[in-house]
Write a protein that holds these residues in place. Structure first.
Motif: not given
Length: 108
Positions: A72-99
């Motif tokens: 349950e991170p905040t939005i800013s914690q998910l996208v604060d840095t480039s590496s965090e944005r990349q991790k969030a994007a990968e997690s989101g992509n994985d979620l959509l692939r699973k769904l």
């Protein structure tokens, strides 16, 4: 009190959160809101479809408990840095692939 999953997502991605997300990503607020408006029902429908059987529910549970979003991170914690944005994007992509399995390109 129970709430519908989509209602919960709308409460998380309230106007303040959308503004924060747009600012963090250096994106236009209106475009960010439009993307969220399409994404939230898509994710909700995918979740509802996956939990109709036990195997799908187990896959979804594992996915949601083993991602960045599980803490349950905040939005800013998910996208604060480039590496965090990349991790969030990968997690989101994985979620959509699973769904959506093989239909992921149709969803996009």
């Amino acid at each position: 009190m129970t709430t519908l999953p989509l209602d919960h997502l709308w409460s998380v991605f309230n106007p303040s959160a959308v503004n924060e997300l747009a600012r963090s990503l250096n994106e236009n607020k209106a475009n960010t809101q439009k993307a969220i408006d399409g994404l939230l029902p898509t994710v909700t429908a995918g979740v509802m479809n996956r939990v109709t059987d036990r195997a799908g529910a187990n896959v979804l549970y594992q996915l949601l408990t083993n991602t960045l979003f599980a803490t349950e991170p905040t939005i800013s914690q998910l996208v604060d840095t480039s590496s965090e944005r990349q991790k969030a994007a990968e997690s989101g992509n994985d979620l959509l692939r699973k769904l959506y399995d093989q239909r992921i390109h149709q969803v996009a």
